[in-house]
Design an enzyme around this catalytic site. Structure first.
Site, short mmCIF file in Angstrom:
data_model
loop_
_atom_site.label_atom_id
_atom_site.label_comp_id
_atom_site.label_asym_id
_atom_site.label_seq_id
_atom_site.Cartn_x
_atom_site.Cartn_y
_atom_site.Cartn_z
N ARG A 96 1.00 -9.74 4.51
CA ARG A 96 -0.39 -9.37 4.29
C ARG A 96 -0.77 -9.41 2.80
O ARG A 96 -1.86 -9.01 2.44
CB ARG A 96 -0.68 -8.00 4.92
CG ARG A 96 0.11 -6.86 4.36
CD ARG A 96 -0.08 -5.57 5.15
NE ARG A 96 0.29 -4.43 4.33
CZ ARG A 96 0.39 -3.19 4.76
NH1 ARG A 96 0.15 -2.92 6.03
NH2 ARG A 96 0.71 -2.21 3.95
N THR A 155 7.80 1.36 -3.71
CA THR A 155 8.24 2.67 -4.19
C THR A 155 9.38 3.15 -3.27
O THR A 155 9.58 2.60 -2.19
CB THR A 155 7.08 3.69 -4.10
OG1 THR A 155 6.68 3.81 -2.74
CG2 THR A 155 5.89 3.25 -4.94
N PRO A 156 10.10 4.19 -3.70
CA PRO A 156 11.22 4.66 -2.86
C PRO A 156 10.79 4.97 -1.43
O PRO A 156 11.51 4.66 -0.48
CB PRO A 156 11.68 5.93 -3.58
CG PRO A 156 11.29 5.71 -5.01
CD PRO A 156 10.03 4.90 -4.98
N GLY A 197 8.06 6.90 -7.61
CA GLY A 197 6.98 5.99 -7.28
C GLY A 197 5.81 6.00 -8.27
O GLY A 197 6.00 6.01 -9.50
N TYR A 239 -2.89 8.69 8.44
CA TYR A 239 -2.83 8.41 7.00
C TYR A 239 -4.20 7.94 6.51
O TYR A 239 -4.72 8.45 5.50
CB TYR A 239 -1.77 7.33 6.76
CG TYR A 239 -1.59 6.96 5.31
CD1 TYR A 239 -1.05 7.88 4.41
CD2 TYR A 239 -1.93 5.70 4.83
CE1 TYR A 239 -0.86 7.54 3.07
CE2 TYR A 239 -1.75 5.34 3.51
CZ TYR A 239 -1.22 6.27 2.64
OH TYR A 239 -1.03 5.94 1.31
P1 NAD Z 1 6.78 8.39 -2.94
O1 NAD Z 1 6.36 8.67 -1.54
O2 NAD Z 1 7.87 7.40 -3.20
O3 NAD Z 1 7.12 9.75 -3.69
C1 NAD Z 1 6.35 10.86 -3.41
C2 NAD Z 1 6.82 12.06 -4.23
O4 NAD Z 1 6.14 13.17 -3.69
C3 NAD Z 1 8.32 12.35 -4.14
O5 NAD Z 1 8.87 12.48 -5.43
C4 NAD Z 1 8.35 13.68 -3.38
O6 NAD Z 1 9.41 14.54 -3.76
C5 NAD Z 1 7.00 14.28 -3.76
N1 NAD Z 1 6.56 15.34 -2.86
C6 NAD Z 1 6.63 15.37 -1.51
N2 NAD Z 1 6.16 16.55 -1.03
C7 NAD Z 1 5.76 17.26 -2.12
C8 NAD Z 1 5.20 18.56 -2.27
N3 NAD Z 1 4.94 19.35 -1.22
N4 NAD Z 1 4.92 19.00 -3.53
C9 NAD Z 1 5.18 18.22 -4.60
N5 NAD Z 1 5.72 16.97 -4.51
C10 NAD Z 1 6.01 16.50 -3.28
O7 NAD Z 1 5.51 7.95 -3.75
P2 NAD Z 1 4.55 6.71 -3.63
O8 NAD Z 1 4.91 5.76 -2.53
O9 NAD Z 1 4.41 6.23 -5.01
O10 NAD Z 1 3.19 7.41 -3.17
C11 NAD Z 1 2.46 8.19 -4.06
C12 NAD Z 1 1.03 8.26 -3.62
O11 NAD Z 1 0.47 6.95 -3.58
C13 NAD Z 1 0.85 8.85 -2.23
O12 NAD Z 1 -0.32 9.64 -2.19
C14 NAD Z 1 0.68 7.61 -1.37
O13 NAD Z 1 -0.03 7.87 -0.20
C15 NAD Z 1 -0.08 6.72 -2.31
N6 NAD Z 1 0.00 5.30 -1.98
C16 NAD Z 1 1.20 4.68 -1.94
C17 NAD Z 1 1.25 3.33 -1.59
C18 NAD Z 1 2.55 2.58 -1.52
O14 NAD Z 1 2.57 1.46 -1.02
N7 NAD Z 1 3.64 3.13 -2.02
C19 NAD Z 1 0.07 2.64 -1.26
C20 NAD Z 1 -1.12 3.32 -1.31
C21 NAD Z 1 -1.15 4.65 -1.67
#
Ligand code: NAD
Length: 246
Positions: free
Chosen positions: A206, A183-184, A17, A148
């Site tokens: 949205r 993202t995944p 992601g 969250y």
């Molecule tokens: P994701 O959820 O697809 O991937 C998250 C990664 O975190 C994975 O590779 C996982 O192995 C790793 N992870 C989980 N637990 C862990 C730990 N204890 N130590 C180290 N690594 C760990 O990623 P994403 O959706 O890109 O989200 C990344 C960030 O962006 C997050 O903080 C999320 O809240 C934020 N975010 C995402 C979105 C969205 O729509 N995807 C929107 C707003 C904010």
């Protein structure tokens, strides 16, 4: 010369992601990047596709492992805290265990990483810390995101406090607040709802732009905030959400 030439960066949650895209984008801009994650297979794939990136197995919820990671990488110029979990539900659907887990991964992990990496930044009088928050935070409420949103509001507050304490010592801290990004984990959450097409249509409804965000689009903002181009930028929360909060 890339915008991050000569800099060393560490990115947490970098196997997938937004974290992965940020690691790749910063490496492309010339940084030496440490990509840290618990997912060894994901890190292996990242390394196979981007051989200049160093990978590091790290559970950001383990304080001793975070300290060991700091020993292993040495000082960095850029710290990107990207770990985060999306709990689904109202206040009535949050257990004590859920609360602890989400605050540990989404907020306390950032505190741990900052405590480990900040002292060397202060010694050198320079450093950029980028925390990935969300528009679902102090910026916007969203249904079924009680826990969250509470954690992400804390990430924005933590960022501002950090910036205020160290603004005179060469340290910048900013938060990035994405909207919905493909993202995944988002795809997994849509599948987990049972009806993938319906869940996807709800997310798209949205989005005034008619599409979801791409991790690379968030990574561009992360790269800018990491770089010296953003030398005059600190203590801010940047919305990047395809117009969700217009
Ligand atoms: P994701 O959820 O697809 O991937 C998250 C990664 O975190 C994975 O590779 C996982 O192995 C790793 N992870 C989980 N637990 C862990 C730990 N204890 N130590 C180290 N690594 C760990 O990623 P994403 O959706 O890109 O989200 C990344 C960030 O962006 C997050 O903080 C999320 O809240 C934020 N975010 C995402 C979105 C969205 O729509 N995807 C929107 C707003 C904010």
């Amino acid at each position: 010369m890339g915008r991050l030439a000569g800099k060393v960066a560490i990115v947490t949650a970098a196997a997938a992601g937004i974290g992965r895209a940020s690691a790749v984008a910063m490496a492309r801009e010339g940084a030496k990047v440490f990509a840290a994650d618990i997912d060894e297979a994901g890190l292996g794939k990242l390394k196979a596709e981007n051989n200049t990136i160093e990978t590091l197995t790290l559970d950001v919820c383990d304080a001793a492992k975070v300290r060991a990671a700091r020993e292993q990488t040495g000082p960095v110029d850029v710290l990107v805290n990207c770990s985060g979990f999306v709990h689904h539900g109202t206040v009535m659907e949050v257990s004590e265990k859920d609360w602890d887990f989400s605050f540990d991964l989404n907020v306390r992990a950032h505190f741990r990483m900052i405590q480990a990496y900040l002292p060397a930044m202060l010694e050198r009088g320079a450093g950029s810390i980028v925390n990935i928050a969300s528009v679902v935070s102090t910026i916007k409420g969203a249904p079924n995101r009680f826990l969250y949103g509470a954690t992400k509001g804390a990430v924005i507050a933590l960022t501002k406090q950090l910036a205020a304490d160290y603004v005179g010592r060469g340290i910048r801290a900013n938060a990035v607040c994405p909207g919905t990004v493909e993202t995944p984990s988002l795809i997994a959450r849509m599948r987990a709802r049972g009806d993938y097409d319906k869940a996807r249509a709800e997310f798209l409804a949205r989005q005034p732009t008619g599409r979801l965000g791409r991790p690379e689009e968030i990574a561009s903002l992360v790269t800018y905030l990491a770089s010296d181009e953003a030398a005059f930028v600190t203590g801010q929360a940047f919305i990047i959400d395809g117009g969700w909060t217009i």
